[in-house]
Scaffold this active site. Structure first.
Site, PDB file in Angstrom:
ATOM      1  N   VAL A 109      90.269 -26.276   3.279  1.00 56.89           N
ATOM      2  CA  VAL A 109      90.750 -25.504   4.420  1.00 56.89           C
ATOM      3  C   VAL A 109      90.058 -25.867   5.734  1.00 56.89           C
ATOM      4  O   VAL A 109      90.431 -25.345   6.785  1.00 56.89           O
ATOM      5  CB  VAL A 109      90.637 -23.983   4.174  1.00 56.89           C
ATOM      6  CG1 VAL A 109      91.549 -23.559   3.042  1.00 56.89           C
ATOM      7  CG2 VAL A 109      89.202 -23.556   3.928  1.00 56.89           C
ATOM      8  N   LYS A 135      85.304 -29.078  -4.980  1.00 55.65           N
ATOM      9  CA  LYS A 135      85.626 -28.675  -6.353  1.00 55.65           C
ATOM     10  C   LYS A 135      85.775 -29.886  -7.277  1.00 55.65           C
ATOM     11  O   LYS A 135      85.449 -29.812  -8.463  1.00 55.65           O
ATOM     12  CB  LYS A 135      86.915 -27.851  -6.359  1.00 55.65           C
ATOM     13  CG  LYS A 135      86.811 -26.519  -5.633  1.00 55.65           C
ATOM     14  CD  LYS A 135      88.181 -25.851  -5.488  1.00 55.65           C
ATOM     15  CE  LYS A 135      88.077 -24.528  -4.741  1.00 55.65           C
ATOM     16  NZ  LYS A 135      89.404 -23.909  -4.507  1.00 55.65           N
ATOM     17  N   TYR A 182      96.664 -27.046  -3.680  1.00 57.72           N
ATOM     18  CA  TYR A 182      96.944 -25.614  -3.785  1.00 57.72           C
ATOM     19  C   TYR A 182      98.319 -25.403  -4.410  1.00 57.72           C
ATOM     20  O   TYR A 182      98.731 -26.152  -5.289  1.00 57.72           O
ATOM     21  CB  TYR A 182      96.827 -24.931  -2.419  1.00 57.72           C
ATOM     22  CG  TYR A 182      95.477 -25.113  -1.764  1.00 57.72           C
ATOM     23  CD1 TYR A 182      94.304 -24.794  -2.443  1.00 57.72           C
ATOM     24  CD2 TYR A 182      95.364 -25.606  -0.464  1.00 57.72           C
ATOM     25  CE1 TYR A 182      93.055 -24.946  -1.843  1.00 57.72           C
ATOM     26  CE2 TYR A 182      94.123 -25.756   0.145  1.00 57.72           C
ATOM     27  CZ  TYR A 182      92.970 -25.434  -0.553  1.00 57.72           C
ATOM     28  OH  TYR A 182      91.750 -25.595   0.043  1.00 57.72           O
ATOM     29  N   SER A 229      87.215 -26.948  -0.275  1.00 62.78           N
ATOM     30  CA  SER A 229      87.712 -27.063  -1.654  1.00 62.78           C
ATOM     31  C   SER A 229      87.692 -28.481  -2.208  1.00 62.78           C
ATOM     32  O   SER A 229      87.838 -28.674  -3.418  1.00 62.78           O
ATOM     33  CB  SER A 229      89.133 -26.496  -1.756  1.00 62.78           C
ATOM     34  OG  SER A 229      89.107 -25.092  -1.763  1.00 62.78           O
ATOM     35  N   TYR A 234      77.718 -21.669  -4.083  1.00 59.92           N
ATOM     36  CA  TYR A 234      79.114 -22.082  -3.874  1.00 59.92           C
ATOM     37  C   TYR A 234      79.433 -22.254  -2.385  1.00 59.92           C
ATOM     38  O   TYR A 234      80.093 -23.225  -1.988  1.00 59.92           O
ATOM     39  CB  TYR A 234      80.051 -21.050  -4.502  1.00 59.92           C
ATOM     40  CG  TYR A 234      81.510 -21.395  -4.388  1.00 59.92           C
ATOM     41  CD1 TYR A 234      82.068 -22.406  -5.173  1.00 59.92           C
ATOM     42  CD2 TYR A 234      82.344 -20.711  -3.513  1.00 59.92           C
ATOM     43  CE1 TYR A 234      83.415 -22.724  -5.073  1.00 59.92           C
ATOM     44  CE2 TYR A 234      83.690 -21.014  -3.408  1.00 59.92           C
ATOM     45  CZ  TYR A 234      84.220 -22.030  -4.189  1.00 59.92           C
ATOM     46  OH  TYR A 234      85.560 -22.342  -4.083  1.00 59.92           O
TER      47      TYR A 234
END
Length: 310
Positions: A264, A69, A246, A66, A194
């Site tokens: 993660v 992102k 998160y 993540s 992705y």
């Protein structure tokens, strides 16, 4: 005192934080991530154009997950502009898990709340320019090479395949967004891109350099040439503060107060505005998906060196 002038204290903080790995758990819902050593903790700090502090095995590579992102958001904003990007993705934090579909169903219009949850990240990735998966991924990798100065960075095909084959929840998010005209890509093509994006491998040193560039107005670490426009670097830091950890982002802002983004795989990238970039790897995660020891280490660093932006 500069954070890099107290290596002895930092070594102590790393050892203290490492004891928290026993309370975490390596991500196992992506099969290829299960092989990580849960006891590992490494740190790199980048300041004043050099990696000035390292601890642990900072040559060990891990996947961005993540954390990617943040980088794809920068690239999409540079490609499409703020108006188009934020017409499809919102700017609001959420207390829901990063892979939740509930806000897509209960909000109107049915667009993701922010770019740091999975739905928002998938929508952002769909906006990267390119006529093929390879071209889009190539542009993203070139962007990362430019930021880090490391042209050897690639993606881990085994991890990418593992994620792609278990991506049914993300498929659901994509099809829901396609139904509501948030994305118009072929869903399988978007998922392939992705999962490869999330599987890009870096070291703590690479991560610290990326954090440094974002911290310092998007400027290249050596030449000070702008790589990321100033206004976009500020947008990235804002999302990192409000949504980067998160659904633990609020507590993290109070306890640590540094723009940061976790993944993660156990990575955490932090950007102290106009200061330093921090890269951490500790694959034992808490129940929110953040590195257990990494969170404790950042809290200790923030308190010791007064790094909070608040």
């Amino acid at each position: 005192m500069s954070i890099c002038q107290d290596k002895e204290a930092i070594d102590v903080m790393v050892e203290e934080a490492k004891s928290y790995t026993q309370y975490g758990k390596v991500a196992d819902y992506i099969p290829a991530l299960k092989v990580a050593d849960p006891d590992m903790l490494s740190l790199a700090i980048y300041e004043n154009d050099e990696t000035c502090v390292t601890a642990g095995n900072t040559e060990e590579t891990f996947t961005l997950q993540s954390i990617s992102k943040v980088i794809t958001l920068a690239l999409a904003l540079m490609d499409r502009g703020e108006e188009e990007v934020f017409s499809r993705v919102g700017m609001e934090p959420t207390g829901d898990p990063f892979n939740s579909i509930i806000k897509l169903e209960t909000h109107s219009p049915s667009k993701p709340l922010n770019p740091m949850i999975n739905a928002g990240a998938l929508a952002v990735t769909s906006m990267i320019y390119g006529s093929s998966i390879d071209e889009k991924l190539g542009r993203l990798l070139t962007f990362i090479h430019e930021i880090t100065g490391n042209s050897s960075i690639r993606y881990d095909d085994t991890v990418a395949r593992s994620e792609y084959e278990t991506a049914n929840l993300n498929r659901s998010l994509c099809y829901y967004m396609k139904q509501h005209n948030v994305i118009d890509d072929n869903v399988e093509h978007l998922l392939e891109l992705y999962t490869k994006q999330c599987a890009i491998e870096v070291s703590c040193k690479d991560l610290a350099k990326i954090g440094y560039v974002i911290a310092n107005e998007g400027k290249h670490v050596q030449s000070q040439r702008p790589i990321i426009p100033l206004h976009i670097a500020r947008i990235l830091k804002t999302f990192m503060v409000t949504c980067g950890m998160y659904n633990a982002s609020g507590e993290f802002a109070i306890r640590v107060g540094i723009p940061a983004k976790s993944g993660v795989s156990g990575g955490i990238m932090a950007s102290v505005p106009y200061g330093v970039g921090i890269g951490i790897y500790g694959p034992a995660l808490d129940d929110k998906g953040n590195s257990m020891a990494g969170m404790k280490l950042l809290e200790s660093l923030s308190q010791r060196f007064d790094l909070s932006i608040f």
